[in-house]
Scaffold this motif. Structure first.
Motif, PDB file in Angstrom:
ATOM      1  N   SER A  17      35.566 -21.778 -13.966  1.00 46.54           N
ATOM      2  CA  SER A  17      34.248 -22.423 -14.079  1.00 46.54           C
ATOM      3  C   SER A  17      34.126 -23.631 -13.169  1.00 46.54           C
ATOM      4  O   SER A  17      33.022 -24.066 -12.871  1.00 46.54           O
ATOM      5  CB  SER A  17      33.999 -22.844 -15.537  1.00 46.54           C
ATOM      6  OG  SER A  17      35.008 -23.744 -15.970  1.00 46.54           O
ATOM      7  N   HIS A  18      35.248 -24.233 -12.727  1.00 47.81           N
ATOM      8  CA  HIS A  18      35.191 -25.436 -11.887  1.00 47.81           C
ATOM      9  C   HIS A  18      35.182 -25.033 -10.409  1.00 47.81           C
ATOM     10  O   HIS A  18      35.954 -24.156  -9.991  1.00 47.81           O
ATOM     11  CB  HIS A  18      36.408 -26.312 -12.184  1.00 47.81           C
ATOM     12  CG  HIS A  18      36.224 -27.738 -11.746  1.00 47.81           C
ATOM     13  ND1 HIS A  18      36.361 -28.112 -10.434  1.00 47.81           N
ATOM     14  CD2 HIS A  18      35.896 -28.859 -12.450  1.00 47.81           C
ATOM     15  CE1 HIS A  18      36.148 -29.426 -10.340  1.00 47.81           C
ATOM     16  NE2 HIS A  18      35.855 -29.896 -11.552  1.00 47.81           N
ATOM     17  N   PRO A  19      34.334 -25.643  -9.575  1.00 48.22           N
ATOM     18  CA  PRO A  19      34.291 -25.268  -8.144  1.00 48.22           C
ATOM     19  C   PRO A  19      35.616 -25.491  -7.430  1.00 48.22           C
ATOM     20  O   PRO A  19      36.011 -24.689  -6.582  1.00 48.22           O
ATOM     21  CB  PRO A  19      33.198 -26.170  -7.574  1.00 48.22           C
ATOM     22  CG  PRO A  19      32.390 -26.601  -8.742  1.00 48.22           C
ATOM     23  CD  PRO A  19      33.298 -26.613  -9.916  1.00 48.22           C
ATOM     24  N   HIS A  21      38.604 -25.324  -8.732  1.00 45.65           N
ATOM     25  CA  HIS A  21      39.529 -24.254  -9.128  1.00 45.65           C
ATOM     26  C   HIS A  21      39.226 -22.968  -8.383  1.00 45.65           C
ATOM     27  O   HIS A  21      40.129 -22.229  -7.985  1.00 45.65           O
ATOM     28  CB  HIS A  21      39.452 -24.044 -10.639  1.00 45.65           C
ATOM     29  CG  HIS A  21      40.575 -23.232 -11.186  1.00 45.65           C
ATOM     30  ND1 HIS A  21      40.635 -22.831 -12.514  1.00 45.65           N
ATOM     31  CD2 HIS A  21      41.695 -22.716 -10.594  1.00 45.65           C
ATOM     32  CE1 HIS A  21      41.737 -22.130 -12.701  1.00 45.65           C
ATOM     33  NE2 HIS A  21      42.401 -22.049 -11.541  1.00 45.65           N
ATOM     34  N   PHE A  37      45.372 -27.333  -9.931  1.00 43.17           N
ATOM     35  CA  PHE A  37      44.118 -27.829 -10.506  1.00 43.17           C
ATOM     36  C   PHE A  37      44.392 -28.735 -11.703  1.00 43.17           C
ATOM     37  O   PHE A  37      43.751 -29.789 -11.864  1.00 43.17           O
ATOM     38  CB  PHE A  37      43.251 -26.636 -10.922  1.00 43.17           C
ATOM     39  CG  PHE A  37      41.993 -27.034 -11.632  1.00 43.17           C
ATOM     40  CD1 PHE A  37      40.908 -27.559 -10.936  1.00 43.17           C
ATOM     41  CD2 PHE A  37      41.903 -26.908 -13.011  1.00 43.17           C
ATOM     42  CE1 PHE A  37      39.764 -27.934 -11.617  1.00 43.17           C
ATOM     43  CE2 PHE A  37      40.753 -27.276 -13.685  1.00 43.17           C
ATOM     44  CZ  PHE A  37      39.680 -27.791 -12.989  1.00 43.17           C
ATOM     45  N   THR A  38      45.377 -28.349 -12.529  1.00 43.75           N
ATOM     46  CA  THR A  38      45.678 -29.145 -13.718  1.00 43.75           C
ATOM     47  C   THR A  38      46.295 -30.497 -13.340  1.00 43.75           C
ATOM     48  O   THR A  38      45.942 -31.542 -13.901  1.00 43.75           O
ATOM     49  CB  THR A  38      46.625 -28.374 -14.641  1.00 43.75           C
ATOM     50  OG1 THR A  38      46.025 -27.127 -15.001  1.00 43.75           O
ATOM     51  CG2 THR A  38      46.896 -29.163 -15.911  1.00 43.75           C
ATOM     52  N   LYS A  42      42.260 -31.874 -12.801  1.00 44.23           N
ATOM     53  CA  LYS A  42      41.805 -31.904 -14.175  1.00 44.23           C
ATOM     54  C   LYS A  42      42.325 -33.116 -14.936  1.00 44.23           C
ATOM     55  O   LYS A  42      41.573 -33.777 -15.663  1.00 44.23           O
ATOM     56  CB  LYS A  42      42.254 -30.620 -14.889  1.00 44.23           C
ATOM     57  CG  LYS A  42      41.735 -30.496 -16.305  1.00 44.23           C
ATOM     58  CD  LYS A  42      42.156 -29.165 -16.905  1.00 44.23           C
ATOM     59  CE  LYS A  42      41.619 -29.045 -18.326  1.00 44.23           C
ATOM     60  NZ  LYS A  42      42.030 -27.755 -18.941  1.00 44.23           N
TER      61      LYS A  42
END
Length: 240
Positions: A17-19, A21, A37-38, A42
């Motif tokens: 859902s995140h661009p 990612h 990403f994490t 994030k």
């Protein structure tokens, strides 16, 4: 009792859902993109407004700029060079300013200044008291006359190495080291050299009496600011 079987865990990845990612998944494997990403996006804190004392670099920059602004505000301006004065036309008289009537009022102010230098005082209107008129001599007033300012004096050339300048009369608007710049009664600007030149000027006393003085230009080859604190010394006047 029979227990219902537990559903088997599937390895279906969570929907992206995140661009950021989505962009990472194009360049890396799903596990690598999820880890980057994490770790990098994030769980990275986003400081919308830095707290007091957290940004020391910005604080130091603010102090440095404040000191620089204070220094520039308190610093005396650098004097103009001779080239800058010529470019700006500081000493250039405009055509509408070359009026003898304008500088005639300056001459009246200069006459009052010379009365104070010589020790004369004129009686004010409605005041009956006057000061005793002093006797002007070379010993008592010579140094005062030598250090006086001639801006506003009405001078006349009585002797000069250049015979064409004899008889020129006007109000001094500029007193340089080697010249007098005057405005004549014909609204003309004349530059008179001091070297080998004798000037005459008058000081009007209370009661319409006049004191007439002669100035030898060779003795006055100094700027007014330098002449004020300079001891007067006689020079050879063989040009006479």
């Amino acid at each position: 009792m029979t227990s219902s079987p537990r559903p088997l865990a599937t390895s279906t990845p969570a929907p992206i859902s995140h661009p950021a990612h989505a962009l990472l998944s194009r360049a890396h494997s799903p596990d690598t993109s999820a880890r980057i990403f994490t770790d990098k996006i994030k769980n990275k804190p986003l400081l919308l407004e830095p707290t007091a004392g957290s940004d020391k670099r910005a604080l130091r920059r603010h102090i440095r700029l404040h000191k620089k602004e204070y220094y520039l505000r308190k610093r005396k301006p650098r004097p103009l060079s001779a080239k800058e004065k010529r470019a700006l036309g500081v000493f250039k008289l405009q055509k509408e300013e070359i009026k003898y009537d304008i500088y005639k009022n300056l001459h009246d102010l200069w006459n009052g200044y010379m009365l104070e230098v010589l020790g004369f005082t004129s009686a004010k209107e409605g005041d009956a008291t006057t000061k005793r008129i002093p006797t002007v001599t070379a010993q008592s007033h010579g140094s005062l006359l030598a250090s006086a300012d001639f801006h506003g004096a009405e001078i006349e050339v009585v002797r000069c190495g250049d015979a064409g300048k004899v008889g020129i009369k006007g109000v001094v608007v500029r007193d340089t080291k080697f010249t007098f710049v005057v405005v004549t009664a014909k609204d003309e600007v004349k530059t008179l050299p001091k070297r080998d030149t004798v000037f005459k000027y008058e000081v009007v006393l209370p009661g319409e009496k006049k004191l007439v003085f002669e100035v030898h230009g060779n003795q006055f080859e100094f700027r007014p600011v330098d002449r004020a604190n300079r001891k007067f010394k006689w020079k050879l006047m063989d040009y006479l």
